[in-house]
Write a protein that holds these residues in place. Sequence first.
Motif, short mmCIF file in Angstrom:
data_model
loop_
_atom_site.label_atom_id
_atom_site.label_comp_id
_atom_site.label_asym_id
_atom_site.label_seq_id
_atom_site.Cartn_x
_atom_site.Cartn_y
_atom_site.Cartn_z
N ASP A 179 15.38 -5.99 26.16
CA ASP A 179 15.40 -6.03 24.69
C ASP A 179 15.85 -7.40 24.18
N LEU A 180 16.90 -7.97 24.79
CA LEU A 180 17.41 -9.27 24.34
C LEU A 180 16.39 -10.38 24.62
N CYS A 181 15.71 -10.31 25.76
CA CYS A 181 14.69 -11.33 26.06
C CYS A 181 13.52 -11.24 25.08
N ALA A 203 40.99 -0.55 12.84
CA ALA A 203 40.10 0.58 13.07
C ALA A 203 38.88 0.52 12.16
N SER A 204 39.13 0.25 10.89
CA SER A 204 38.02 0.15 9.94
C SER A 204 37.11 -1.02 10.27
N GLU A 205 37.71 -2.13 10.70
CA GLU A 205 36.92 -3.33 10.99
C GLU A 205 36.03 -3.13 12.20
N VAL A 206 36.54 -2.51 13.27
CA VAL A 206 35.72 -2.33 14.47
C VAL A 206 34.59 -1.35 14.20
N VAL A 207 34.86 -0.30 13.41
CA VAL A 207 33.80 0.64 13.04
C VAL A 207 32.74 -0.08 12.21
N LYS A 208 33.19 -0.92 11.28
CA LYS A 208 32.27 -1.68 10.44
C LYS A 208 31.36 -2.58 11.29
N ARG A 209 31.92 -3.20 12.31
CA ARG A 209 31.12 -4.12 13.14
C ARG A 209 30.15 -3.38 14.03
N ILE A 210 30.55 -2.21 14.53
CA ILE A 210 29.61 -1.42 15.34
C ILE A 210 28.44 -0.97 14.48
N LYS A 211 28.72 -0.50 13.26
CA LYS A 211 27.65 -0.05 12.37
C LYS A 211 26.77 -1.23 11.94
N ALA A 212 27.38 -2.40 11.75
CA ALA A 212 26.58 -3.58 11.39
C ALA A 212 25.61 -3.93 12.50
N ALA A 213 26.05 -3.83 13.75
CA ALA A 213 25.15 -4.12 14.88
C ALA A 213 24.00 -3.11 14.92
N LEU A 214 24.29 -1.86 14.63
CA LEU A 214 23.22 -0.86 14.60
C LEU A 214 22.23 -1.15 13.48
N ALA A 246 45.26 -4.04 24.96
CA ALA A 246 44.58 -4.96 24.05
C ALA A 246 43.16 -5.16 24.57
N MET A 247 42.17 -5.00 23.70
CA MET A 247 40.77 -5.09 24.08
C MET A 247 40.03 -6.07 23.18
N LEU A 248 39.06 -6.76 23.75
CA LEU A 248 38.10 -7.53 22.98
C LEU A 248 36.79 -6.75 22.96
N LEU A 249 36.23 -6.56 21.78
CA LEU A 249 34.96 -5.86 21.64
C LEU A 249 33.96 -6.75 20.94
N ARG A 250 32.72 -6.68 21.37
CA ARG A 250 31.64 -7.42 20.71
C ARG A 250 30.39 -6.55 20.71
N ALA A 251 29.81 -6.35 19.54
CA ALA A 251 28.62 -5.52 19.39
C ALA A 251 27.41 -6.41 19.16
N LEU A 252 26.33 -6.17 19.92
CA LEU A 252 25.10 -6.95 19.82
C LEU A 252 23.96 -6.05 19.37
N PRO A 253 23.31 -6.38 18.27
CA PRO A 253 22.17 -5.56 17.84
C PRO A 253 20.99 -5.71 18.78
N LEU A 254 20.24 -4.64 18.96
CA LEU A 254 19.02 -4.67 19.77
C LEU A 254 17.86 -4.30 18.86
N ARG A 255 16.99 -5.28 18.62
CA ARG A 255 15.82 -5.06 17.76
C ARG A 255 14.61 -5.79 18.33
N PRO A 256 14.13 -5.37 19.49
CA PRO A 256 12.94 -6.02 20.05
C PRO A 256 11.73 -5.76 19.16
N ARG A 257 10.98 -6.83 18.88
CA ARG A 257 9.79 -6.78 17.99
C ARG A 257 10.14 -6.22 16.61
N GLY A 258 11.42 -6.37 16.23
CA GLY A 258 11.85 -5.94 14.90
C GLY A 258 12.15 -4.45 14.78
#
Length: 499
Positions: free
Chosen positions: A157-159, A234-245, A261-273
């Motif tokens: 998907d990322l490629c 809590a609100s910020e991490v939920v916001k970022r997960i939903k933004a990636a979706l 302590a955790m680092l989280l990063r959400a990446l959207p997947l939108r192959p061909r839009g």
Amino acid sequence: MSTLTELVAAHTKLSGQEVDHLQRVVAEWQMLADLSFADFMLWIPLPEEDTAAPAEETRFLCVAQARPTTAPTAHPEDAVGSIVTEPEHAPLRRAVADRRICREEEPRWHQGIPVRRETIPVYRDSRVVAVLSRDTNLAVARVPSPLEIAYLGGAADLCQMIADGTFPSPDSTADTQTNPRVGDGLIRLDTGGRVVFASPNALSAYHRMGHAADLVGAVLSNVTRPLARDPFDASEVVKRIKAALDGKPSLRMELEAGGAAMLLRALPLRPRGAPAGALVLVRDVTEVKRRDRALITKDATIREIHHRVKNNLQTVAALLRLQSRRTPNEEARKALGESMRRVTSIALVHETLSLSVDERLDLDEVVDRVIPMMTDVAITESKVTVRREGTFGVINSALATPLVLVLTELVHNAISHAFAPGARGEVVLLANRSAGWLEVTVLDDGRGLPKGFSLERSKGLGLQIVRTLVESELDASLSMRPRAPIGTEAVLRVPLLRN
């Protein structure tokens, strides 16, 4: 070895925005290599005017290379800087011409290793500016597992998004030093935010945060919200997960939960839009945070020590000044004044270190504060001005105190001995710094060195202090010689790279 920017600048006419996009791709591609179990190389088509080859034999320059940490490499050699022609690597030209991901039907052999190659056009501003090659080592047989299937699906998907020109986003900033990595923990979400795959490390990370059950099948935002210690986080991490979706890029964020302590990063997947869910990378940084806090505490303690030493030295200098004023003997008063000046110079170093975030200081700042003190001395003895030329730069604290003392003594020596009482003149501190050396020349336009002068045999206290510090503390060299047409120059050469 030349960098990506240097190679692109030397061989192509890509715009600054296009080069920035390639830098963003390279910043993300260790993740791509690990997800793909494959090597990645970035190829730039060379302009036709740079080659006499016909158009069907376009040459490609390799400007960057990444190897996977999850599989054997297909390219043990370094390919950066190498140039290939299209007949050797036909899929590169096809990716540019067809503007789509191309895959070789049959593996090819490279240095005795069977390799399957895919080429991915890097799309930017309506044109293909480069090609990524994804080379998989087929020598090791692999049994498909849920982890491998999830990894390869995310990589595909990322490629495709790279070929679409939608990944990486200009709004995202990848920090290769602190961003979560694939091996730290990977979660795949469907379009509704439900977990369809969680790697063992990701599951362990959530267990440390206090989630005891499995993640697969759960809505990740609903699982994460009650774990966070801080409601805002809590609100910020939920916001970022939903933004990636929703297809929006997300920066990493830190979350503290359950003593971890955790680092989280959400990446959207939108192959061909088309929405395809998101990838969430999780990294446990509990131990890193603990060490950071310990270092912050230690650093604050060191700065407080420097501050207290500075205060104590200023008190000593004030006592010396008071004693000097009460002493009727002129020679004793002069000796006390010189001691006060030396103590004040050391206090200035500690004051600067008390404001520094590390054990390094800007020597220009310290010297510029010492010079007025030298000028005050000059006013009482003669009409001499003191100034700095050049840049000393930043040095470590081990060099700072002895170096400032040596410079203070050399300037004071020039003021005291180079000029008759009431004479006008100038003393210049000339700094010349290279990668390994700091050379400081103290110049004056006074009456020059006395006949028969020898630095090694000088009995003056100031020069004795200088010789001791130069030899024992700075491991440096010092020479004093006549200056043409008049005056004296003292040359101090200090090594900056010390064992």
